[in-house]
Design an enzyme around this catalytic site. Structure first.
Site, PDB file in Angstrom:
ATOM      1  N   HIS A 317       0.624  -1.144  -0.235  1.00  0.00           N
ATOM      2  CA  HIS A 317      -0.154   0.136  -0.236  1.00  0.00           C
ATOM      3  C   HIS A 317       0.779   1.197  -0.090  1.00  0.00           C
ATOM      4  O   HIS A 317       0.059   2.372  -0.999  1.00  0.00           O
ATOM      5  CB  HIS A 317      -0.970   0.023   1.254  1.00  0.00           C
ATOM      6  CG  HIS A 317      -2.115  -0.863   0.738  1.00  0.00           C
ATOM      7  ND1 HIS A 317      -1.708  -1.970   1.749  1.00  0.00           N
ATOM      8  CD2 HIS A 317      -3.670  -1.064   0.074  1.00  0.00           C
ATOM      9  CE1 HIS A 317      -3.287  -3.254   1.446  1.00  0.00           C
ATOM     10  NE2 HIS A 317      -3.616  -2.124   0.401  1.00  0.00           N
ATOM     11  N   ASP A 362     -16.693   1.785  -2.485  1.00  0.00           N
ATOM     12  CA  ASP A 362     -16.898   1.047  -2.703  1.00  0.00           C
ATOM     13  C   ASP A 362     -17.911  -0.006  -3.011  1.00  0.00           C
ATOM     14  O   ASP A 362     -18.841   0.557  -2.063  1.00  0.00           O
ATOM     15  CB  ASP A 362     -16.277  -0.050  -2.003  1.00  0.00           C
ATOM     16  CG  ASP A 362     -15.631  -1.286  -1.557  1.00  0.00           C
ATOM     17  OD1 ASP A 362     -14.332  -1.818  -2.198  1.00  0.00           O
ATOM     18  OD2 ASP A 362     -16.525  -2.194  -0.994  1.00  0.00           O
ATOM     19  N   ASP A 396     -21.348   0.944  -7.389  1.00  0.00           N
ATOM     20  CA  ASP A 396     -20.585   0.871  -8.739  1.00  0.00           C
ATOM     21  C   ASP A 396     -19.499   1.650  -8.916  1.00  0.00           C
ATOM     22  O   ASP A 396     -20.073   3.006  -9.173  1.00  0.00           O
ATOM     23  CB  ASP A 396     -21.475  -0.072  -9.401  1.00  0.00           C
ATOM     24  CG  ASP A 396     -20.913  -0.587 -10.224  1.00  0.00           C
ATOM     25  OD1 ASP A 396     -20.542  -1.477 -10.464  1.00  0.00           O
ATOM     26  OD2 ASP A 396     -20.735   0.039 -11.595  1.00  0.00           O
ATOM     27  N   ASP A 414      -7.952   0.000  -7.109  1.00  0.00           N
ATOM     28  CA  ASP A 414      -7.750  -0.945  -6.362  1.00  0.00           C
ATOM     29  C   ASP A 414      -8.883  -2.022  -6.358  1.00  0.00           C
ATOM     30  O   ASP A 414      -9.530  -2.455  -5.564  1.00  0.00           O
ATOM     31  CB  ASP A 414      -7.603   0.722  -5.025  1.00  0.00           C
ATOM     32  CG  ASP A 414      -7.283  -1.318  -4.032  1.00  0.00           C
ATOM     33  OD1 ASP A 414      -6.446  -2.169  -4.424  1.00  0.00           O
ATOM     34  OD2 ASP A 414      -6.961  -1.367  -2.390  1.00  0.00           O
TER      35      ASP A 414
END
Length: 618
Positions: A317, A362, A396, A414
């Site tokens: 990360h 997310d 989404d 990610d």
């Protein structure tokens, strides 16, 4: 009589399709190529239905249609209800055989089990409609047409197809759906048995009650049995469950399972650490000894796929967040993160002094909630999702980028590996085109690239084994002019890490390194002899395990500082200036990335794993 037969046709079709969806979902979960095996399983089921309808004459169903159907439903309850258990056990055996260098036998056991189970359910389902039609013809005064029986059958299948993904799977899980369906099928078999011929009735009733008792128990204990199966997936040896709900113990090991509408979320606590040697080596690379945390020994898995280990995630990360900024000379104010609901990438971006706002998008509310509320997970991401500079949007990513019109200085992607066609849209030309429009005047995009690895390392197989062209082609088609690959990379001459390897491999006489040929078809054995050489080779191997690929994508041909960029190391645990340069150097040797363009309308990036590959968690 007419209504019960039509109702029976509806119920039996509903249950049969549930069993097949269970098998398809389980095969998709346990194989590397989920898209292929979902389709193969459904195809085997439908083909076997046709064979069953053609071979229904093996039952003397004209003599006793209800008794024949009771036999069919009893068999279907047993095979369909136990399918998930059977496939998990076959998968565990296959992994065991692979670990003992019997790869071909392991694959044969698993895939044969899956195909035979799907075929058996399809065969039995094919028997149902002809027998139902015979039941409808048994009373000439109230004869039911084949059209109506088939209509009820199709409507039942439609209902199962809708309820399975939308309601049943998110709330019950595969094992309990199978057990619940088997219980209902058992009741149907009992009802049919009560109206069968008198001489067969006692046997039918006994079998029906046994099925009801067995699968009712499985339904009640479903969550614990399912977690025990997960334990067998992640750990070697036998699994045993403890009374604590939702957790299974093997020594100090534990699996904590959560479920969302999108995925299965497993937090796995490994006895002694997931990879103790690797964890000890990583600790030797820490910039300050006091940076060790008490969260070592556990990892996160989504749908059985490894996401990160608490022991090693810092390098990944830190490189992901900080290398693109240093290499591009960017000091962003507004940052967009798509995916990464664990908050670990956000944690790193909040260390950048110029950052004023991070927008995290997310799709999975359960992941976001876990990393917002669970004390252990909050400690890992340092409560990044609770920071006032962070705005979390559950939705989404593709839809957000398409509809949102705000501009961002940097965008981070990610996402998990594109293992199915739905995920592949996040690596498509269309997505990158929308994304380019979300960038500010000097904006850049950084994305994690599963499966990308350096092409200048023989042990990886070279250029042809890298997935560079798969990822580069849609980026270029989406309007990104300059692509800079980089990697999380540690130095192989670290004295402390080498001392750890010397201690761990003291007395080793030799080892064999297996290098992949450039075409990926052969494995070349390279013999390493001598204690010192083994220690150095194992350090290289552990460094390779820590290597992950990324791409910095720029929408114009501006001049980037790259190696001349200066990394801000304040608050970083592993990444320093030397490792920043190593990360860029590891990206050398890539070509322009010519290849097939992945598109929403022509997905080519998903399902690239071999069809006969079994999924393992690592």
């Amino acid at each position: 009589m007419k209504i019960p037969i039509l109702l029976l046709s509806f119920v039996l079709a509903f249950l049969s399709l549930l069993y097949e969806l269970l098998i398809a979902q389980t095969m998709g979960f346990l194989t590397a190529n989920a898209a292929a095996w979902y389709g193969i399983t459904i195809g085997v089921f439908i083909g076997s239905m046709g064979i069953g309808a053609a071979c229904v004459g093996v039952f003397p169903y004209q003599r006793d249609a209800r008794g024949s159907l009771a036999v069919v439903e009893s068999l279907l309850a047993f095979i369909g209800g136990a399918a998930v258990l059977l496939l998990y056990q076959a998968h565990a055996l296959a992994l065991f055989l692979e670990g003992n260098e019997q790869v071909a036998l392991g694959k044969l056991v698993f895939f044969f089990s899956g195909i035979v189970t799907a075929a058996a359910v399809g065969l039995l389902t094919g028997f149902e409609v002809p027998i139902l039609l015979e039941m409808g013809r048994s009373d000439p005064a109230r004869r039911i047409s084949a059209e109506k029986v088939l209509a009820a059958d199709y409507i039942g299948a439609l209902t199962a197809g809708c309820l399975f993904p939308l309601v049943l799977l998110p709330h019950l899980g595969l094992l309990r759906i199978g057990a619940g369906a088997a219980v209902v099928t058992g009741f149907v078999a009992l009802g049919l048995a009560q109206r069968s011929k008198e001489e067969d009735r006692p046997l039918f009733l006994t079998v029906g009650f046994l099925l009801l008792a067995a699968f009712s128990l499985i339904f009640v204990l479903g969550s614990r049995i399912e977690t025990a199966q997960a334990k067998g997936y992640y750990f070697s040896g036998s699994a045993s469950w403890t009374p604590q709900a939702g957790s299974v113990s093997l020594g100090s090991g534990r699996v904590h399972r959560d479920r969302s509408p999108y995925q299965v979320i497993d937090r796995v606590d490994f006895p002694g650490g997931q990879d103790p040697d690797l964890a000890e080596m990583v600790r030797s690379y820490l910039l300050r000894p006091d940076q060790q945390h008490a969260l070592s020994g556990w990892g996160l898995f989504l749908n059985g796929d490894f996401q990160f280990s608490a022991d090693t995630e810092a390098l990944y990360h830190e490189v992901f967040a900080h290398v693109p900024l240093a290499a591009s000379g960017l000091s962003p104010r507004r940052v967009l993160v798509l995916g990464g609901g664990d908050g670990l990438l956000v944690r790193e971006l909040l260390k950048v002094p110029s950052v004023e706002e991070v927008v995290l998008v997310d799709i999975d509310p359960v992941v976001v909630s876990l990393f917002r509320k669970d004390p252990v997970l909050r400690a890992l991401n340092r409560d990044a999702l609770g920071d006032p500079r962070v705005r979390v949007i559950v939705g989404d990513a593709y839809d957000f980028v398409r509809r949102n019109h705000e501009k961002y200085d940097a965008v981070y992607l990610d996402f998990p590996a594109p293992s199915d066609y739905d995920q592949s849209k996040l690596y498509s030309q269309e997505f990158y085109t929308f994304l380019k429009d979300r960038l500010g005047p000097q904006g850049v995009v950084a994305l994690g690239v599963p499966g990308l690895f350096p092409v200048n390392d023989e042990a990886w197989g070279g250029r042809e084994m890298s997935l560079w062209s798969d990822y580069a082609a849609p980026l270029r088609a989406g309007g990104f002019v300059r692509l800079v690959p980089f990697f999380s990379r540690l130095e192989e001459d670290n004295a402390q890490a080498l001392a750890v390897m010397r201690r761990l491999y003291k007395g080793a006489e030799g080892m064999v390194r297996r290098d992949v040929s450039p075409d990926g078809r052969e494995v070349r054995a390279v013999e390493i002899r001598g204690e010192e050489n083994v220690a150095r080779e194992m350090l290289k191997e552990h460094v390779r395990k820590m290597t992950a690929g990324f791409i910095l994508a720029v929408p114009d041909d501006r001049v980037l500082p790259l190696e001349e960029g200066r990394l801000r190391t304040e608050g970083l645990d592993v990444l320093d200036q030397r490792r920043f340069l190593l990360s860029l150097k590891a990206g050398e040797g890539f070509d322009e990335g010519a290849g097939r363009v992945n598109s929403v309308f022509r997905p080519v990036i998903a399902g690239k794993e071999g069809v006969l590959e079994i999924r393992s968690p690592y």
